[in-house]
Design a protein around this motif. Structure first.
Motif, PDB file in Angstrom:
ATOM      1  N   PRO A 186       0.715  -1.093  -0.175  1.00 33.74           N
ATOM      2  CA  PRO A 186       0.010   0.087  -0.171  1.00 33.74           C
ATOM      3  C   PRO A 186       0.823   1.187  -0.018  1.00 33.74           C
ATOM      4  CG  PRO A 186      -0.173  -1.146   1.995  1.00 33.74           C
ATOM      5  CD  PRO A 186       0.684  -2.071   1.036  1.00 33.74           C
ATOM      6  N   ASP A 187       2.108   1.075   0.274  1.00 31.13           N
ATOM      7  CA  ASP A 187       2.915   2.306   0.522  1.00 31.13           C
ATOM      8  C   ASP A 187       3.828   2.348  -0.449  1.00 31.13           C
ATOM      9  OD1 ASP A 187       4.502   0.260   1.309  1.00 31.13           O
ATOM     10  OD2 ASP A 187       5.368   1.429   3.306  1.00 31.13           O
ATOM     11  N   GLU A 188       3.721   1.582  -1.648  1.00 24.72           N
ATOM     12  CA  GLU A 188       4.786   1.575  -2.772  1.00 24.72           C
ATOM     13  C   GLU A 188       4.800   2.919  -3.419  1.00 24.72           C
ATOM     14  OE1 GLU A 188       2.893  -1.750  -4.855  1.00 24.72           O
ATOM     15  OE2 GLU A 188       2.026  -0.578  -6.220  1.00 24.72           O
ATOM     16  N   PRO A 189       5.707   3.141  -4.271  1.00 23.78           N
ATOM     17  CA  PRO A 189       5.767   4.520  -5.001  1.00 23.78           C
ATOM     18  C   PRO A 189       5.085   4.638  -5.866  1.00 23.78           C
ATOM     19  CG  PRO A 189       8.114   3.466  -4.493  1.00 23.78           C
ATOM     20  CD  PRO A 189       7.212   2.430  -4.297  1.00 23.78           C
ATOM     21  N   LEU A 206     -10.622   4.769   3.888  1.00 28.40           N
ATOM     22  CA  LEU A 206     -12.063   4.906   3.850  1.00 28.40           C
ATOM     23  C   LEU A 206     -12.497   3.454   3.728  1.00 28.40           C
ATOM     24  CD1 LEU A 206     -14.924   6.462   3.594  1.00 28.40           C
ATOM     25  CD2 LEU A 206     -14.069   6.671   1.034  1.00 28.40           C
ATOM     26  N   LEU A 207     -12.121   2.654   2.900  1.00 29.02           N
ATOM     27  CA  LEU A 207     -12.361   1.306   2.700  1.00 29.02           C
ATOM     28  C   LEU A 207     -12.350   0.391   3.654  1.00 29.02           C
ATOM     29  CD1 LEU A 207     -10.850   0.316  -0.861  1.00 29.02           C
ATOM     30  CD2 LEU A 207     -12.999   1.177  -0.295  1.00 29.02           C
ATOM     31  N   HIS A 208     -11.159   0.610   4.559  1.00 27.34           N
ATOM     32  CA  HIS A 208     -10.904  -0.053   5.793  1.00 27.34           C
ATOM     33  C   HIS A 208     -11.900   0.245   7.032  1.00 27.34           C
ATOM     34  CE1 HIS A 208      -7.148  -2.493   5.280  1.00 27.34           C
ATOM     35  NE2 HIS A 208      -6.594  -1.313   4.681  1.00 27.34           N
ATOM     36  N   ARG A 209     -12.308   1.487   7.050  1.00 24.87           N
ATOM     37  CA  ARG A 209     -13.385   1.964   7.765  1.00 24.87           C
ATOM     38  C   ARG A 209     -14.575   1.190   7.664  1.00 24.87           C
ATOM     39  NH1 ARG A 209     -14.410   7.889   6.819  1.00 24.87           N
ATOM     40  NH2 ARG A 209     -12.342   8.034   7.335  1.00 24.87           N
ATOM     41  N   VAL A 215     -10.714  -5.737  -3.360  1.00 20.26           N
ATOM     42  CA  VAL A 215     -10.838  -4.723  -4.494  1.00 20.26           C
ATOM     43  C   VAL A 215     -10.019  -5.492  -6.003  1.00 20.26           C
ATOM     44  CG1 VAL A 215      -9.762  -2.644  -5.592  1.00 20.26           C
ATOM     45  CG2 VAL A 215     -10.274  -2.872  -3.020  1.00 20.26           C
ATOM     46  N   PHE A 216     -10.965  -5.686  -6.698  1.00 19.40           N
ATOM     47  CA  PHE A 216     -10.373  -6.267  -8.041  1.00 19.40           C
ATOM     48  C   PHE A 216     -10.147  -5.263  -9.271  1.00 19.40           C
ATOM     49  CE2 PHE A 216     -12.664  -9.854  -5.923  1.00 19.40           C
ATOM     50  CZ  PHE A 216     -11.919 -11.002  -6.424  1.00 19.40           C
ATOM     51  N   ALA A 217      -9.133  -5.468  -9.756  1.00 16.72           N
ATOM     52  CA  ALA A 217      -8.655  -4.335 -10.881  1.00 16.72           C
ATOM     53  C   ALA A 217      -8.163  -5.156 -11.999  1.00 16.72           C
ATOM     54  CB  ALA A 217      -8.019  -3.376 -10.313  1.00 16.72           C
ATOM     55  N   GLY A 229      -3.067  -4.984   5.299  1.00 18.17           N
ATOM     56  CA  GLY A 229      -3.908  -5.840   6.338  1.00 18.17           C
ATOM     57  C   GLY A 229      -4.802  -6.628   5.861  1.00 18.17           C
ATOM     58  N   ASP A 230      -6.178  -6.432   6.247  1.00 14.88           N
ATOM     59  CA  ASP A 230      -7.123  -7.620   5.874  1.00 14.88           C
ATOM     60  C   ASP A 230      -7.877  -7.276   4.444  1.00 14.88           C
ATOM     61  OD1 ASP A 230      -8.935  -5.177   6.577  1.00 14.88           O
ATOM     62  OD2 ASP A 230      -9.691  -6.472   7.979  1.00 14.88           O
ATOM     63  N   LEU A 231      -7.047  -6.028   3.714  1.00 13.25           N
ATOM     64  CA  LEU A 231      -7.704  -5.778   2.380  1.00 13.25           C
ATOM     65  C   LEU A 231      -6.688  -6.432   1.368  1.00 13.25           C
ATOM     66  CD1 LEU A 231      -9.252  -2.826   0.975  1.00 13.25           C
ATOM     67  CD2 LEU A 231      -7.399  -3.818  -0.070  1.00 13.25           C
ATOM     68  N   GLU A 232      -7.277  -7.150   0.219  1.00  8.63           N
ATOM     69  CA  GLU A 232      -6.766  -7.821  -0.750  1.00  8.63           C
ATOM     70  C   GLU A 232      -6.769  -7.096  -1.845  1.00  8.63           C
ATOM     71  OE1 GLU A 232      -5.929 -12.401  -2.917  1.00  8.63           O
ATOM     72  OE2 GLU A 232      -7.760 -11.915  -1.479  1.00  8.63           O
ATOM     73  N   MET A 233      -5.813  -6.770  -2.679  1.00 10.09           N
ATOM     74  CA  MET A 233      -5.791  -6.131  -3.999  1.00 10.09           C
ATOM     75  C   MET A 233      -5.343  -7.020  -4.867  1.00 10.09           C
ATOM     76  SD  MET A 233      -6.034  -2.867  -5.459  1.00 10.09           S
ATOM     77  CE  MET A 233      -6.751  -3.822  -6.801  1.00 10.09           C
ATOM     78  N   ILE A 234      -6.386  -7.321  -5.708  1.00  9.03           N
ATOM     79  CA  ILE A 234      -6.329  -8.632  -6.808  1.00  9.03           C
ATOM     80  C   ILE A 234      -6.226  -7.932  -8.210  1.00  9.03           C
ATOM     81  CG2 ILE A 234      -7.295 -10.577  -7.893  1.00  9.03           C
ATOM     82  CD1 ILE A 234      -8.928  -9.763  -4.901  1.00  9.03           C
TER      83      ILE A 234
END
Length: 278
Positions: A186-189, A206-209, A215-217, A229-234
């Protein structure tokens, strides 16, 4: 006796039906015209016809196409061919389109957004399918809002309100967009294939809250998977032209009570049946 047998048969059928997996298919970047730099779209036609034929065979709950539907923004011929093939999708399978940067331009304007909305419908919206509360976002409004600041602000305000509704629904909330927030961390450049860090951080909070875990992209034209954390970025490879090691294909995602299990299939490795996201 006959009534008892009939009742047992109905109960057996009901159990089979209730045990049937709920899954959807995510395809990304069919990008009509990319293979030949807009000279033609013969290869994209072959790929997309094959994708839609297999979607019809596998019968997911829905098909979501996460952006770059065409290569040239608002090109009438490319759009017409994409839509022609989409019309062969089984009518029982809902299609959800997502705008990509090639659909609304790398630097979207009010004109390119208007053209997209005329050709495809809203560029951000929500839907319900079974246990899924889907939220479709226009990631170009996060990536390059300079010329469309009002539209970008409206989307973010809408998203805040929609996430509250989604959380209250107790459904599995899934975000669908074109450009991933990040590829691995999440903190990548900042780079071409992610959302700028300042905006990314704000939206991820906002999504974590609101309890979003998936998230699918697309956009990357290869596969990637990251976590915050508990959010997966696919990030899913292309139905159209690959630019990395992953072949053209699509992703199958099975929605279970406490998780979404998913797998990417190249167009040459699609199974004959799906009991789950194998």
């Amino acid at each position: 006796m006959g009534k008892s047998i009939a009742l047992l048969f109905l109960l057996f059928q009901a159990r089979l039906f209730s045990a049937a997996p709920f899954f959807f298919i995510q395809a990304s970047d069919p990008q009509f015209g990319m293979y030949t730099k807009d000279a033609d779209f013969h290869q994209e036609t072959a790929n997309w016809e094959f994708v839609v034929a297999n979607v019809n065979r596998l019968k997911p709950a829905f098909l979501v196409v996460t952006g770059d539907l065409t290569n040239k923004t608002a090109d009438a011929g490319q759009i017409a061919e994409y839509k022609r093939i989409d019309k062969t999708l089984d009518k029982s399978i809902r299609l959800y389109n997502v705008p990509g940067n090639h659909d609304v331009a790398n630097d979207p304007t009010t004109a390119t957004l208007a053209a997209y909305r005329k050709n495809y419908g809203p560029d951000y919206y929500s839907f319900r399918e079974g246990p899924v509360y889907g939220i479709v976002l226009d990631s170009s409004l996060f990536k390059a809002p300079a010329l469309v600041k009002e539209d970008a602000a409206k989307q973010e305000q809408w998203l805040e309100a929609e996430l509250i509704k989604a959380k209250a629904s107790n459904a599995t909330v899934v975000i669908f967009q074109h450009i991933p927030f990040f590829l691995e961390k999440p903190d990548e450049p900042d780079q071409y294939f992610n959302i700028p860090l300042e905006t990314r951080t704000r939206i991820l909070v906002l999504l974590h809250r609101n309890g979003v875990h998936y998230v699918f992209a697309g956009h990357y034209h290869r596969n990637a998977d990251g976590r915050d954390g508990d959010l997966e970025m696919i990030t899913t490879g292309p139905a159209g032209m690959p630019i990395g090691p992953d072949p053209s294909g699509f992703r199958v995602a099975e929605v279970k009570p406490n998780a979404i299990e998913h797998k990417y299939y190249g167009l040459g490795t699609i199974p004959s049946v799906l009991g789950a996201a194998q």
